[in-house]
Write an enzyme that holds these catalytic residues in place. Structure first.
Site, PDB file in Angstrom:
ATOM      1  N   ASP A   1       0.842  -1.196   0.000  1.00 44.23           N
ATOM      2  CA  ASP A   1       0.000   0.000   0.000  1.00 44.23           C
ATOM      3  C   ASP A   1       0.882   1.252   0.000  1.00 44.23           C
ATOM      4  OD1 ASP A   1      -1.976   1.848   0.316  1.00 44.23           O
ATOM      5  OD2 ASP A   1      -2.388   1.372   2.423  1.00 44.23           O
TER       6      ASP A   1
ATOM      7  N   ASP B   1     -10.507 -16.083 -16.185  1.00 48.39           N
ATOM      8  CA  ASP B   1     -11.344 -16.341 -15.015  1.00 48.39           C
ATOM      9  C   ASP B   1     -12.576 -17.170 -15.392  1.00 48.39           C
ATOM     10  OD1 ASP B   1     -12.078 -15.557 -12.206  1.00 48.39           O
ATOM     11  OD2 ASP B   1     -13.836 -14.807 -13.254  1.00 48.39           O
TER      12      ASP B   1
ATOM     13  N   GLU C   1      -8.387 -20.830 -15.779  1.00 46.26           N
ATOM     14  CA  GLU C   1      -8.989 -21.366 -14.552  1.00 46.26           C
ATOM     15  C   GLU C   1      -9.891 -22.523 -14.978  1.00 46.26           C
ATOM     16  OE1 GLU C   1     -11.301 -20.075 -10.461  1.00 46.26           O
ATOM     17  OE2 GLU C   1     -11.834 -19.065 -12.309  1.00 46.26           O
TER      18      GLU C   1
END
Ligand code: GLC
Length: 570
Positions: free
Chosen positions: A51, A229, A291
């Site tokens: 971050d 995905d 996937e």
């Protein structure tokens, strides 16, 4: 053979498009092995990696700031989970613009900087491509939902109900009916996942073109490929037959059903071939990671394509989720994947952002670090491309929510307590022993695992026996030993119930690997004569214990509990 021919045709096409310089570059590429066969791929969950602006949520600049760490680790490619604009219902897997960067993760300039900085370090970027569904806030869906005769109505799947109920019994993978009623038009909308993730209609050719354009947008920028995905759920039987109902209930309290008519339909392969052809128009061996689930290897292998013209690297979830350390089971699963019926190049992984970290799944709570080194050794020494999940190189474990109120992942909210969601495996990367494990100065979006004072990059860097340093040494070995890079995979001592042993054999080198998968010391006698090798000693290359530096007699090897030994046969 076939792919060389195909690349040659692409070279001819490129000749007409961009002249002889480009064509020579692509034709030359056809001669060498694609980069992704040798690469170590590293998955990053951007919210949780680093971050840089200290607001509690990771972003692209955070990733860029850690490229030197990744380079030092030996990583060659990053798979970044979705960082496109999104309402974040499914933390990015609900995309509202396929050609932009989410403001909370930065700007397109930040992304370009990441690409450029990664390139300087010879690291490639792989994007996540979510083709099955968009967000319900995507302008395509907003239009589609607006009226029955909207031009984009057919870009999604809309049907009338039956007697005031959904069109059929299909259940969403994330719980409850897969149909949501939109009273504005009186029709139901189909969603394999959350209602906010409406399925795109892959039978619509305009939508299909728009998605391939989105892929080109990123390929033009120079991304090295995509992880696809939920790609097997792209199609549904348009007649909408009910799915067979099985015994019992799922974790959300719905009847168990078999996804017979809305998953793994044959039409998926047409799309995979088309998308692959889009990638093959670009130089640089762009890659598709899929996937791809399946109940057996034959089924998973179908995603390679009959002529290896679909996904280059399907994910084999059967291998990843053996979930017990068993030499016979590992031997069987590695062999079947190594010799998959499609003849495709294997990809291996153990963890990702959807599953409990393998440190927990394989650990016995006593020898977890040794076991983490052992699974790392499997990943880095079998024949194939290894794919890691951020933090596994530290031995990061799950930090699961303790109460329903703590849960962020909606499947945990819907399914609590039977389904606690995936927050536990998505907690912040542990960089050092300072506040919030050095991930952020602000409160992180998910709580840091309490073990961070010990399990973190800074302290493991300084400990020569750490899991991190073992990963580094393994990756280094993979890159320097020809047999580990290019060699065949041959099992040894096939009936040993406790120790998994194998050879990697290239023209000039033979490497032997022995892995004790039990909590007790084991003796092994490795006889290489059946493999046509008369030598019976090996020089240790790397071990998880003190193996000395003298040549080892392969016919009398001693391995401690969960011991790893890698040697060069001489
Ligand atoms: C894939 C992703 C998962 C996501 C789902 C829906 O399985 O890995 O995180 O929730 O697809 O997009």
């Amino acid at each position: 053979m076939f792919s060389k021919f195909r690349k040659y045709s692409v070279a001819l096409l490129a000749l007409s498009l961009c002249g002889s310089f480009c064509a020579t570059a692509i034709a030359k590429e056809a001669e060498k092995e694609p980069w992704w066969k040798q690469a170590v791929v590293y998955e990053i969950y951007p919210r949780s990696f680093a971050d840089a602006d200290n607001n509690g949520v990771g972003e692209i600049k955070g990733i860029t700031s850690k490229l030197d760490y990744l380079k030092d680790l030996g990583v060659d490619a990053l798979w970044i989970t979705p960082c496109y604009p999104s309402p974040q219902v499914d933390f990015g897997y609900d995309i509202s613009d396929y050609k932009a960067i989410a403001p909370e993760y930065g700007t397109m300039a930040d992304f370009d900087e990441l690409l450029a900085e990664a390139k300087k370090r010879d690291i490639k970027i792989i994007m996540d491509f979510v083709m099955n569904h968009s967000s319900d806030k995507h302008p395509w869906f907003v239009e589609s939902a607006s009226s029955k005769d909207n031009a984009k109505r057919d870009w999604y799947i809309w049907r009338d109900g039956v007697n005031g109920a959904p069109p059929n019994n299909w259940i969403s993978l994330f719980g409850h009916s897969a149909w949501k009623l939109y009273p504005e038009t009186g029709q139901y909308n189909y969603h394999f996942f959350y209602p906010e993730q409406p399925d795109l209609n892959w039978r619509n050719s305009e939508m299909r073109k728009a998605m391939y354009d989105a892929a080109r947008f990123w390929l033009d920028k120079g991304v090295a490929g995509f992880r696809l995905d939920a790609v097997q759920a792209l199609f549904e039987d348009p007649k909408l037959p009910d799915n067979p109902v099985k015994e019992g209930k799922n974790q959300y309290g719905d009847p168990n059903t078999e996804y017979l008519h809305n998953d793994r339909l044959p039409e998926v392969h047409d799309v995979l071939r088309e998308l692959r052809a889009v990638l093959d128009m670009y130089p640089g061996d762009r890659v598709l990671i899929g996937e791809t689930t399946g109940s057996d290897i034959a089924e998973i292998s179908k995603s390679y394509g009959k002529n290896l013209d679909e996904v280059q690297l399907p994910m084999n979830f059967i291998m990843a989720y053996i979930n017990k350390l068993s030499a016979p089971e590992f031997r069987k699963r590695i062999s079947e994947w190594d010799k998959n019926p499609a003849g495709g190049w294997p990809l291996y992984f153990f963890s990702n952002h959807d599953q409990v970290r393998h440190f927990v799944r394989y650990g016995d709570k006593i020898h977890n670090e040794d076991i983490a080194k052992l699974t790392a050794a499997v990943l880095m020494t079998v024949r194939g491309t290894p794919m890691m999940y951020y933090g596994e190189e530290l031995g990061m474990q799950n930090n699961d929510p303790k109460t329903k109120e703590d849960v962020q992942d909606p499947i945990g909210k819907i399914g609590w307590p039977a389904e606690i969601g995936r927050d536990g495996e998505r907690t912040p990367m542990q960089w050092n022993s300072e506040i919030n494990a050095g991930f952020s100065k602000a409160k992180p979006w998910l709580p840091v695992s309490p073990d961070y004072k010990k399990v973190n990059v800074a302290s493991e860097d300084a400990d020569k026996n750490s899991v991190l340093n073992f990963y580094k040494q393994l990756i280094h070995l993979r890159k320097t030993e020809d047999a580990l890079k290019n060699g065949s995979y041959e099992t040894l001592d096939d009936h040993n119930p406790d120790v998994l042993s194998y050879l990697r054999k290239s023209k000039d080198e033979i490497v032997v690997v022995a892995l004790n998968m039990t909590p007790a010391p084991k003796f092994v006698q490795l006889d290489l004569s059946a493999n046509g090798i008369s030598a019976d000693t090996a020089e240790p290359l790397l071990a998880s214990f003190d193996a000395g530096s003298e040549s080892l007699h392969l016919k009398s090897l001693k391995l401690p509990a969960y011991g790893v030994l890698i040697g060069k046969v001489n």
